[in-house]
Design an enzyme around this catalytic site. Structure first.
Site, PDB file in Angstrom:
ATOM      1  N   ASP A  27       0.790  -1.249   0.000  1.00 14.61           N
ATOM      2  CA  ASP A  27       0.000   0.000   0.000  1.00 14.61           C
ATOM      3  C   ASP A  27       0.818   1.292   0.000  1.00 14.61           C
ATOM      4  O   ASP A  27       0.448   2.258   0.696  1.00 14.61           O
ATOM      5  CB  ASP A  27      -0.976   0.006   1.195  1.00 14.61           C
ATOM      6  N   LYS A 132      -6.622  -4.866  -2.992  1.00 17.14           N
ATOM      7  CA  LYS A 132      -7.211  -5.516  -1.813  1.00 17.14           C
ATOM      8  C   LYS A 132      -8.263  -4.605  -1.164  1.00 17.14           C
ATOM      9  O   LYS A 132      -8.037  -3.412  -0.999  1.00 17.14           O
ATOM     10  CB  LYS A 132      -6.106  -5.870  -0.812  1.00 17.14           C
ATOM     11  N   CYS A 165      -1.989  -2.278   7.902  1.00 16.40           N
ATOM     12  CA  CYS A 165      -1.949  -3.230   6.781  1.00 16.40           C
ATOM     13  C   CYS A 165      -0.714  -4.123   6.783  1.00 16.40           C
ATOM     14  O   CYS A 165      -0.796  -5.286   6.360  1.00 16.40           O
ATOM     15  CB  CYS A 165      -2.100  -2.473   5.464  1.00 16.40           C
TER      16      CYS A 165
END
Ligand code: TIU
Length: 223
Positions: A27, A132, A165
């Site tokens: 990310d 995701k 995350c």
């Protein structure tokens, strides 16, 4: 690169088999790292994450030069919001939430400029990008299948944020049998205390979820 590389790490050395190890970058998206994105909208100081960019670039360059597997993830949702749980949509009670229009397009929506990966770490053709919908990279994605097809059993996990995350993904990976190494200079949190504790949680109890090291040690081992 077939030999096993012993990488100095905590709580003990990580015995890395490069041909079976992927670099999984979590990310590193404009929405989290650049002013005006989702991260800042949640009230966070994005400069806390930006110090992870240069170490990630160095590691990514070394990893690519060694011809090893790279994968990238992006948190985000379908434009019609059909994969966005209502509970996630309203979380935080912000005036703008996921799917609303922000300075870099619709917030955390696939295909929007803010949802994409920062230019410094942009994927090369052939490097899988996993979109995701959750915090963990294994939830509702084909990541596990892709890693199995590639013969990957070990992961070097970097990216943001350390306690959200990255931690969620390392826990998911550990439960699926992957050995995870986290270079601490390549992960970032908006909160220094969570950066410290997020790393401690991984390596405590004999490496309950994984190992923690530093990008310079991995790059040195790659030679
Ligand atoms: N807010 C926060 O710390 N993180 C996220 O929302 N997503 C990721 O960590 N990628």
């Amino acid at each position: 690169m077939n030999a096993t590389l012993s990488i100095d790490a905590e709580p003990y050395a990580f015995e890395m088999q490069p041909a079976k190890t992927a670099l999984l970058i979590i990310d590193m998206q404009r929405d989290f790292l650049e002013p005006g994105g989702f991260g800042e909208m949640l009230g966070n100081d994005v400069s806390q994450l930006r110090r992870a960019i240069a170490p990630n670039k160095n590691l990514l360059d070394a990893w690519r030069a060694a011809g090893l597997q790279v994968l990238h993830t992006r948190e985000g949702h379908r434009p019609d919001l059909s994969d966005l749980p209502p509970a996630k949509k309203v979380r935080g009670k912000g005036t703008k939430t996921i799917g609303d229009t922000g300075p870099m397009g619709r917030i955390l929506i696939r295909g929007e400029p803010g949802q994409d990966i920062i230019p410094e770490l942009y994927p090369l053709p052939g490097e899988p990008v996993i979109d995701k919908p959750g915090k963990g990279a294994f939830f509702a994605t084909d990541l596990h299948a892709i890693l199995q097809n590639l013969g990957i059993t070990q992961l070097v996990v970097t990216g943001v944020t350390t306690e959200v995350c990255v931690n969620t993904t390392v826990r998911e990976a550990n439960d699926r049998g992957y050995e995870c190494l986290v270079p601490e200079d390549c992960v970032g949190s908006y909160f220094p205390i969570f950066q410290e504790m997020g790393l401690k949680m991984i390596k405590a109890q004999g490496g309950i979820f994984g190992w923690v090291s530093d990008s310079s040690k991995i790059i040195a081992a790659l030679g």
